[in-house]
Enzyme design. Structure first.
Site: not given
Ligand code: NAD
Length: 487
Positions: A100, A157, A181, A184, A234, A237, A255, A290, A391, A461
């Site tokens: 995956d 993911w 959700k 993908e 992130g 987003t 988160e 993260c 990051e 923060k």
């Molecule tokens: P991302 O922000 O690109 O995507 C996160 C989710 O948001 C995905 O499901 C995506 O489909 C959805 N998304 C994208 N655009 C959106 C929008 N405009 N409106 C609503 N939803 C939207 O993050 P990523 O690159 O997939 O993941 C990496 C980030 O996640 C890193 O910053 C990482 O640190 C963070 N993360 C945090 C934790 C935690 O528990 N604190 C855990 C894992 C990852």
């Protein structure tokens, strides 16, 4: 075909779980999912858009009253059965996770991990009590924890099945129904969790899972029937999520990311400190976590010695096929991630903001067709540089020097993020002093985070707000209702 490949094919064909059944609705198109180890196309994942999200929220809203009214012991029993099934199928889930998102089966057991969270929150079902408020005069004043109704859970993911345990289990235990959700790029762990939930006897509509990207995320966040959204992702987003949620003034738990400082004082056990710095700052999840310790501060007196150990450790990491039990570090999630990480490394090299000590390239040979970046360490990184600040979400460790405790605490805190912070020292009073001074939701001394379901996980923060785990995690999914009955 391996069992994991067969499971991926089945899950992609089935599509989303909406109400009573599976639906391969693809109003937002299809995503070509590639095996991170080989680069081979392994599924065309149907992507939910507004249409599928609308159907899923409708199903969740319809199931809400029944789930809330179900006898508590039945609700808890379903969650316990789900935990049992997650344990029983743990080997399959680990193999699935490897294909995956590329996580090695030796480092993460998503089924066992999720089961721990589901079982923990099954125990909360009959312990989420209210309060009686002492008042003057007659009457009765009490507070009830009430579920929101429908929760939107945007799971990550890098641990899709684990994320389901962290978000979905407390939301369900508190009496909410859920639309989850997964993205993908790694949806299969979340879809498998949903299959097992149905097998455990979860009534249709209580948990719905729609795979998708920004379209599906926005549809979920903006739907007025969704009472609260718990989001992992992130910070950029997260701003879009906040804007979408503002439309209906929807509460959020966020988160987000981190650039967690890891401080090695000269009196530390250097074997432990250097080893963990590489295993968890470079190798684990190929740096795609993260709260991993990716910003390493080493005190001057031991800097050279620690750096030698870091290089040796990084160069001996077992990198390769995530399905091989001997592997510790696998590929990154997809081709774009690989290119992005290599781009960050190239920029740092040309800017000279750090000295490349090892790695820094795409791996070739047997691994050439997969998404492999070599374990990478930059030394003498400048405070304030891209390497030290942002990051990277790849197997890249930034090492910085410091001389005094006061200086390193100030530098560690000079960050937009505040998710985790780590320190290594044999001085117990320093542990308490520095832990108190660090601005982070989680401080770990001389070891690793336990990620216990009983402890709160979340950031300060721009690492977000809200918590997963413990009483804090279930309280995210209830709102207090105050009732006053005049005497
Ligand atoms: P991302 O922000 O690109 O995507 C996160 C989710 O948001 C995905 O499901 C995506 O489909 C959805 N998304 C994208 N655009 C959106 C929008 N405009 N409106 C609503 N939803 C939207 O993050 P990523 O690159 O997939 O993941 C990496 C980030 O996640 C890193 O910053 C990482 O640190 C963070 N993360 C945090 C934790 C935690 O528990 N604190 C855990 C894992 C990852």
């Amino acid at each position: 075909m391996t069992e994991a490949a067969g499971t991926i094919e089945r899950l992609a064909d089935q599509g989303h779980l909406i109400g009573e059944g599976w639906s391969a609705g693809d109003s937002a198109g299809r995503y070509e999912h590639h095996d991170p180890n080989t680069g081979q196309l392994q599924a065309a994942v149907p992507l939910a858009g507004a249409k599928e999200v609308d159907a899923a929220v409708t199903a969740a809203a319809a199931a809400s009253a029944g789930w809330r009214a179900m006898p508590l012991e039945e609700r808890a029993a379903i969650l316990h059965r789900l935990a049992d099934l997650l344990v029983e199928h743990d080997d399959t889930s680990a193999a699935l996770n490897a294909r995956d998102n590329g996580t090695p089966i030796s480092t993460m057991r998503p089924g066992l991990y999720a089961a721990g969270w589901v079982r923990y929150y099954a125990g909360w079902v009959d312990k989420l009590t209210g309060t009686v408020v002492p008042i003057s005069g007659g009457g009765l004043d009490y507070v009830l924890p009430e579920p929101y109704g429908v929760i939107g859970a945007i799971v990550p993911w890098n641990g899709p099945m684990m994320g389901m345990g962290q978000k979905v289990a407390p939301a369900l235990a508190a009496g909410n129904t859920v639309v989850a959700k997964p993205p993908e790029i790694a949806p299969f762990g979340a879809l498998r969790f949903a299959e097992l939930a149905l097998d455990a006897g979860l009534p249709p509509g209580v948990l719905n899972v729609v795979t998708g990207g920004a379209d599906a995320g926005q549809a979920l966040v903006r739907d007025p029937r969704v009472g609260k959204v718990s989001f992992t992702g992130g910070r950029l987003t997260a701003r879009e999520v906040m804007i979408g949620a503002a439309e209906t003034l929807k509460p959020l738990a966020l988160e987000l990311g981190g650039k967690s400082a890891n401080i090695v004082f000269a009196d530390a056990d250097l074997d432990v400190a250097a080893s963990l710095a590489v295993l968890f700052g470079v190798g684990l999840l190929s740096g795609q976590g993260c709260a991993l310790p990716t910003r390493l501060y080493v005190q001057d007196d031991v800097y050279d010695e620690v750096v030698q150990r870091l290089i040796a450790q990084a160069e001996s990491l077992a990198v390769g096929d995530p399905s091989d039990p001997a592997t510790f570090m696998g590929p990154v999630v997809h081709e774009r991630a690989c290119e992005r990480i290599l781009g960050t490394i190239e920029r740092a090299k040309s800017e000279g903001s750090g000295r490349l000590l090892t790695g820094g390239e795409r791996l070739g040979g047997d691994l050439a067709s997969g998404y492999y970046v070599s374990p990478t360490i930059f030394g003498d990184v400048e405070h304030g540089s891209d390497l030290a600040t942002n990051e990277i979400f790849g197997p890249v460790l930034s090492v910085l020097r410091f001389s005094t405790e006061e200086e390193v605490v100030a530098k560690a805190n000079d960050s937009d993020f505040g998710l985790g912070a780590y320190l290594h020292t044999r001085d117990a009073s320093r542990v308490h002093r520095v832990a108190a001074a660090l601005q982070a939701g989680m401080v770990i001394a001389n070891g690793l985070p336990g990620m216990s379901p009983g402890a709160p996980f979340g950031g300060y923060k721009q690492s977000g707000f809200g918590r997963e785990g413990g009483k804090w995690g279930i309280e995210e999914f209830v709102q207090p209702k105050n009732v006053f009955i005049a005497g």
